[in-house]
Design a protein around this motif. Structure first.
Motif, PDB file in Angstrom:
ATOM      1  N   SER A   7      56.333  -0.112  -0.737  1.00 52.03           N
ATOM      2  CA  SER A   7      55.879   1.264  -0.536  1.00 52.03           C
ATOM      3  C   SER A   7      56.985   2.133   0.057  1.00 52.03           C
ATOM      4  O   SER A   7      57.015   3.341  -0.173  1.00 52.03           O
ATOM      5  CB  SER A   7      54.654   1.293   0.385  1.00 52.03           C
ATOM      6  N   THR A  15      46.502  -7.376   0.233  1.00 51.24           N
ATOM      7  CA  THR A  15      45.613  -6.223   0.140  1.00 51.24           C
ATOM      8  C   THR A  15      45.924  -5.299   1.308  1.00 51.24           C
ATOM      9  O   THR A  15      46.760  -5.604   2.160  1.00 51.24           O
ATOM     10  CB  THR A  15      44.132  -6.650   0.207  1.00 51.24           C
ATOM     11  N   ALA A  16      45.216  -4.194   1.369  1.00 50.74           N
ATOM     12  CA  ALA A  16      45.425  -3.242   2.461  1.00 50.74           C
ATOM     13  C   ALA A  16      45.100  -3.868   3.810  1.00 50.74           C
ATOM     14  O   ALA A  16      45.600  -3.435   4.851  1.00 50.74           O
ATOM     15  CB  ALA A  16      44.579  -1.994   2.234  1.00 50.74           C
ATOM     16  N   ASP A  17      44.246  -4.924   3.821  1.00 50.55           N
ATOM     17  CA  ASP A  17      43.828  -5.560   5.070  1.00 50.55           C
ATOM     18  C   ASP A  17      44.553  -6.866   5.345  1.00 50.55           C
ATOM     19  O   ASP A  17      44.219  -7.579   6.284  1.00 50.55           O
ATOM     20  CB  ASP A  17      42.317  -5.825   5.032  1.00 50.55           C
ATOM     21  N   SER A  42      54.357  -5.655   0.537  1.00 49.29           N
ATOM     22  CA  SER A  42      53.764  -4.364   0.173  1.00 49.29           C
ATOM     23  C   SER A  42      54.372  -3.205   0.951  1.00 49.29           C
ATOM     24  O   SER A  42      54.648  -2.144   0.381  1.00 49.29           O
ATOM     25  CB  SER A  42      52.253  -4.397   0.400  1.00 49.29           C
ATOM     26  N   ASP A  43      54.577  -3.385   2.252  1.00 48.97           N
ATOM     27  CA  ASP A  43      55.157  -2.314   3.056  1.00 48.97           C
ATOM     28  C   ASP A  43      56.568  -1.976   2.584  1.00 48.97           C
ATOM     29  O   ASP A  43      56.963  -0.813   2.532  1.00 48.97           O
ATOM     30  CB  ASP A  43      55.178  -2.703   4.537  1.00 48.97           C
ATOM     31  N   ARG A  83      51.059  -7.623   4.985  1.00 50.83           N
ATOM     32  CA  ARG A  83      51.562  -6.680   3.979  1.00 50.83           C
ATOM     33  C   ARG A  83      53.088  -6.719   3.955  1.00 50.83           C
ATOM     34  O   ARG A  83      53.754  -5.698   3.806  1.00 50.83           O
ATOM     35  CB  ARG A  83      51.078  -5.268   4.309  1.00 50.83           C
ATOM     36  N   PRO A 110      49.149  -3.308  -2.828  1.00 49.81           N
ATOM     37  CA  PRO A 110      48.303  -2.355  -2.101  1.00 49.81           C
ATOM     38  C   PRO A 110      49.172  -1.266  -1.482  1.00 49.81           C
ATOM     39  O   PRO A 110      50.122  -1.540  -0.756  1.00 49.81           O
ATOM     40  CB  PRO A 110      47.641  -3.213  -1.019  1.00 49.81           C
ATOM     41  N   GLY A 111      48.847  -0.029  -1.813  1.00 50.59           N
ATOM     42  CA  GLY A 111      49.631   1.097  -1.324  1.00 50.59           C
ATOM     43  C   GLY A 111      50.511   1.723  -2.390  1.00 50.59           C
ATOM     44  O   GLY A 111      51.198   2.712  -2.130  1.00 50.59           O
TER      45      GLY A 111
END
Length: 652
Positions: A180, A36-38, A176-177, A173, A68-69
């Protein structure tokens, strides 16, 4: 335990029990722990499903890749940019004539700037992005932050405003990073491909699964061409419980119905003989597998050839006929171990392709029939295992040019040559927006020197700062772009020098090949717009403030800077030939003959308009403050309409 980014430093904090519990759940139910974002979190709907025999109603299921993102990444790709590219003549080679480009800057911004000028014009894109190994860096694209805030938050305080941040495996993340980062770049790159264009992406195990899903989403699953496994370390490297020897290359088409992949030349096919048609190697026509294909099994493959031994050619070889002729010697495939052997070709094929056949006397006094092979090619395979494309080869090639330890593991030239041979034609534009040490440019120029092609390259690289303790820094390099540019300069000099030597030693040298060889490159550097802020946000200024800006162009910008931004805004390729003229005593840029003319000098008047109209340019541009006065501005406009009605006039 709480996350510790410095393993040799105490946390000085109590245990994070929530994180501890999440990690315990991940052991039993890894599919229920998500990002998630956190940071890491539990997908409770999936966990309920794992603990129940009945279907648990949760979020609507759909087949797609989420992280997320993702929505922010899509928005990032679509955000316009006001940045520009500024030419750096002092770093360039043959700036006014070359069609090759080297661009320094964040590749996301650069890809946005190339959208107009190169939309649908790139035949091949090759990229070697960060693999997300936990030890490399990813780009952080947060354009909502003020630049100073960004530097403070990321710790990047260099003049180039790099957008690089560490992405350790311990990050909540981690995937995710990376997703993105890569998503908007691939989304923008698709627009640049020709309808039959292809993108080749190097990657390893860490993200190959996610990369495939992203490409399916951006390009469409029907345009997936394949995954190539490349053996990069034959001896292997410790990788968990398996010795890792490979990487991958994903191959994606803009439109799989339009793209055609070329066959590749088999390495080691140097020619043994030459005739009037060129070089060739020889391959015996007798089938060597006698046991499987003797005359009893394939009688149609056993027939005679007729050899004209009275007329040998320059290689001492004899003409071959499939038809009986007076004075010609009849030759059958020889017997082996008491069995009558056969030819590899049937009689009909031999008749159709007899020009490819020849004969000569073997050491045993027998006449041999063979096939002339002009070029050995084959379809590209899904596994590439060649000693010329292993990682150490690329390191040795760069070391030979720039010295030891300058750059870690650049891609080998023959790997890039192979990709270019497969995916591009001899006049294609090739883009690499993670260009590193410039292997793609090296390979393109080398191929051009060998086959007379006119391939053009566009290299894009962020000027990543070099560690002060590295060999590259000791050698005088301060960022990766300096390494890439110097490599291309030296390669260009070497290639051109080799051709000149060949010209001096060979009577049949192809002079046109040398004349057409482009070993130069134009350097552009990403920067803020040439225009004052008022140009984009006039509503933010009152009348008193407007008087401060006597000119809407920043005072430190040159005519070269302005021309580059005009070309980008007008959608003209930055590779167009640029000539400089003197018209009515003023400096005028002439781009691609009459495609564009630009004059950024002052005191433009009616006399200038009359002289420049003779060239009948399609477009012409001036500085808004460059006219002698307001009356002259309107008169110039009217004169151009009258004397060159097809000319479109603009001011900046």
């Amino acid at each position: 335990m709480s996350e510790n980014t410095h393993p040799d430093r105490l946390d000085m904090a109590s245990t994070d029990l929530v994180q501890h519990n999440i990690e315990a759940l991940a052991v039993l139910f890894p599919n229920c722990v998500t990002e998630t974002a956190d940071g890491k979190a539990v997908d409770f709907d999936l966990l309920k499903q794992e603990l129940n025999h009945q279907i648990i109603e949760g979020n609507k299921e759909r087949y797609r890749l989420e992280w997320p993102g993702k929505r922010e990444a899509i928005v990032t790709a679509n955000l316009p940019t006001t940045k520009t590219l500024r030419p750096v003549r002092e770093d360039s080679v043959d700036f006014d004539n070359t069609e090759n480009l080297y661009i320094e800057g964040d590749n996301l911004e650069v890809l946005k700037l190339l959208q107009e000028s190169y939309f649908g014009k790139i035949k091949l894109i090759y990229i070697d992005p960060p693999y997300n190994t936990g030890k490399d860096f990813v780009y952080k694209d947060n354009f909502a932050q003020d630049i100073n805030e960004f530097k403070i938050d990321t710790g990047l305080l260099d003049a180039q405003n790099q957008r690089l941040v560490a992405n350790p495996e311990t990050s909540g993340r981690y995937h995710s990073d990376w997703l993105s980062m890569i998503y908007p770049r691939l989304k923008l790159s698709r627009n640049l491909l020709t309808d039959d264009g292809l993108i080749f992406i190097s990657i390893d195990d860490n993200e190959v699964h996610n990369l495939r899903k992203i490409c399916d989403e951006i390009f469409g699953p029907d345009n997936f061409v394949g995954i190539v496994t490349v053996i990069v370390k034959p001896e292997g490297r410790r990788y968990g419980h398996i010795a890792k020897t490979h990487e991958y290359i994903l191959v994606i088409a803009k439109d799989s119905n339009e793209c055609v992949l070329n066959e590749i030349t088999v390495l080691g096919s140097d020619y043994q003989f030459y005739d009037q048609q060129g070089g060739f190697n020889v391959k015996g026509l007798r089938n060597r597998n006698v046991q499987a294909f003797n005359s009893l099994n394939r009688p149609n493959l056993r027939y005679p050839f007729y050899i004209d031994v009275a007329n040998p050619d320059e290689n001492g070889m004899f003409p071959v006929s499939t038809i009986e002729r007076e004075g010609f010697i009849k030759v059958y495939p020889s017997e082996v171990n008491g069995l009558k052997s056969v030819w590899r070709w049937g009689h009909e094929k031999a008749e159709l392709e007899k020009s490819k056949l020849a004969a000569y006397y073997g050491n045993d006094g027998e006449i041999r029939i063979f096939q002339k092979e002009r070029k050995l090619t084959q379809m590209a395979k899904s596994v590439w295992n060649d000693k010329e494309i292993i990682s150490n080869k690329g390191t040795a090639e760069l070391q030979n040019l720039l010295g030891k330890g300058v750059f870690d593991f650049p891609k080998p030239i023959n790997l890039l040559r192979k990709i270019i041979e497969i995916a591009a034609s001899e006049d294609s534009i090739i883009l690499d927006f993670f260009s590193g040490a410039g292997s793609t440019a090296h390979a393109a120029m080398q191929l051009n020197s060998e086959d007379g092609g006119t391939r053009k390259f566009i290299m894009v690289q962020l000027p990543e700062i070099i560690n002060k303790e590295s060999e590259a820094f000791k050698a005088g390099y301060r960022n990766i772009c300096e390494i890439g540019k110097e490599r291309i300069r030296r390669v260009g000099e070497r290639i051109k020098g080799d051709l000149i030597l060949k010209k001096a030693s060979e009577l049949d040298f192809n002079h046109e090949r040398l004349a057409n060889l482009d070993t130069g490159f134009r350097v552009y550097r990403l920067d803020e717009s040439n225009m004052q802020d008022i140009y984009y946000r006039p509503q933010d200024y009152n009348q008193e403030q407007l008087e401060i800006f006597a000119d809407n162009i920043k005072p430190d910008r040159t005519s070269d800077d302005l021309l580059a931004q005009v070309m980008i805004d007008w959608g003209l390729p930055l590779s167009y030939k640029i000539d400089q003229l003197s018209v009515s005593g003023k400096q005028v840029f002439q781009v691609a003959q009459n495609s564009l003319m630009a004059c950024f000098d002052n005191t433009i008047d009616e006399m200038f308009a009359k002289e420049v109209a003779v060239y009948k340019p399609m477009r012409i541009v001036f500085r808004d403050k460059g006219f002698k006065n307001d009356t002259a501005k309107e008169n110039v406009r009217q004169l151009l309409k009258q004397l060159s009605p097809e000319t479109e006039m603009r001011v900046i």
